[in-house]
Design an enzyme around this catalytic site. Sequence first.
Site, PDB file in Angstrom:
ATOM      1  N   HIS A  96     -23.431  22.758-103.749  1.00  0.00           N
ATOM      2  CA  HIS A  96     -22.852  23.716-102.783  1.00  0.00           C
ATOM      3  C   HIS A  96     -21.709  24.466-103.469  1.00  0.00           C
ATOM      4  O   HIS A  96     -20.996  23.899-104.314  1.00  0.00           O
ATOM      5  CB  HIS A  96     -22.341  22.970-101.548  1.00  0.00           C
ATOM      6  CG  HIS A  96     -21.919  23.903-100.458  1.00  0.00           C
ATOM      7  ND1 HIS A  96     -20.684  24.494-100.446  1.00  0.00           N
ATOM      8  CD2 HIS A  96     -22.583  24.372 -99.376  1.00  0.00           C
ATOM      9  CE1 HIS A  96     -20.596  25.298 -99.382  1.00  0.00           C
ATOM     10  NE2 HIS A  96     -21.743  25.241 -98.715  1.00  0.00           N
ATOM     11  N   GLU A 168     -27.285  30.679-100.784  1.00  0.00           N
ATOM     12  CA  GLU A 168     -26.082  30.755 -99.961  1.00  0.00           C
ATOM     13  C   GLU A 168     -25.081  31.670-100.652  1.00  0.00           C
ATOM     14  O   GLU A 168     -24.287  31.196-101.501  1.00  0.00           O
ATOM     15  CB  GLU A 168     -25.468  29.362 -99.793  1.00  0.00           C
ATOM     16  CG  GLU A 168     -26.374  28.382 -99.091  1.00  0.00           C
ATOM     17  CD  GLU A 168     -25.567  27.396 -98.267  1.00  0.00           C
ATOM     18  OE1 GLU A 168     -25.943  27.170 -97.120  1.00  0.00           O
ATOM     19  OE2 GLU A 168     -24.547  26.875 -98.771  1.00  0.00           O
TER      20      GLU A 168
HETATM   21  C1  PEP Z   1     -22.250  26.756 -95.770  1.00  0.00           C
HETATM   22  O1  PEP Z   1     -21.050  26.642 -95.990  1.00  0.00           O
HETATM   23  O2  PEP Z   1     -23.075  26.305 -96.550  1.00  0.00           O
HETATM   24  C2  PEP Z   1     -22.699  27.454 -94.583  1.00  0.00           C
HETATM   25  C3  PEP Z   1     -23.939  27.833 -94.499  1.00  0.00           C
HETATM   26  O3  PEP Z   1     -21.736  27.637 -93.616  1.00  0.00           O
HETATM   27  P1  PEP Z   1     -21.734  28.659 -92.398  1.00  0.00           P
HETATM   28  O4  PEP Z   1     -23.088  28.629 -91.752  1.00  0.00           O
HETATM   29  O5  PEP Z   1     -20.660  28.141 -91.515  1.00  0.00           O
HETATM   30  O6  PEP Z   1     -21.418  30.003 -92.993  1.00  0.00           O
END
Ligand code: PEP
Length: 258
Positions: A96, A168
């Site tokens: 992550h 992400e």
């Molecule tokens: C994350 O931090 O991986 C994430 C997807 O958070 P959010 O959905 O809160 O943006």
Amino acid sequence: MKKIWVGTSWKMNKDAQSAKEWVSSVLPHLQLCSDGVQPFVIPPFPYLSQVSQLLNQQPIKVGAQNICWQDEGAYTGEVSPLMVKDCGGSIVEIGHSERRAQFGETDHTVNLKVLAALRNDLTPLVCVGDSKEEKAWGVSIESVVRQVIIALYQVPSHRLTEVLIAYEPIWAIGEHGVPATKEEAQQVHQAIRQAIQERYGEATADQMVLLYGGSVNLSNASSLLDQKDIDGVFVGRTAWQAEGYAELLNIANAKVKG
Ligand code: PEP
């Protein structure tokens, strides 16, 4: 037919009581969940056993937010893949952006952890993402594809499709994040699939599960899930409330039913 994956990581949030409450509220929705939807939840390590026991027999996978790349030994403070399995975990989040930015995770350690997860029959969920600067410089695809290729280094070809990839964008996640548009997300997902196809062939690329994460909410989840190369969503804040997660499951269920 590929399943639609709908998952959440709680990051470093909740306590034993709120973890229990989330599970009890989500349970009835899991029982109604279509076979075409694959739910998963990734609590902090201390609640992994509790959450996996409460969700035993349910069609939801439970996982960990990290693992060590070694199975045992002198690695103080680390949690081995064997321990995650022992606590009922079947999936493990790796790389992550918060771990890369704040805890020294690199593409190399991500790859070692992917191999450790597979060696122990855990499903690796590899997070990759571009920074705000990389987006401005126009190198998002190069950056993300590079992370994916390194994560998959030395993964035996017959096991590649066990690895889940979550795109992400760093600029999209968390409180100050701006969600990627469906077009932006699709473009990067398509590039990831294309890169996998070039290296490992069409069949592997088609079967790989690619998730989108970053400010997914109840307004954008449906259109993101409609994108050709988006196989599911990986969600933070919207899913930390059981009602939000249940609604995301409903959105995915509706897609399966057409
Ligand atoms: C994350 O931090 O991986 C994430 C997807 O958070 P959010 O959905 O809160 O943006």
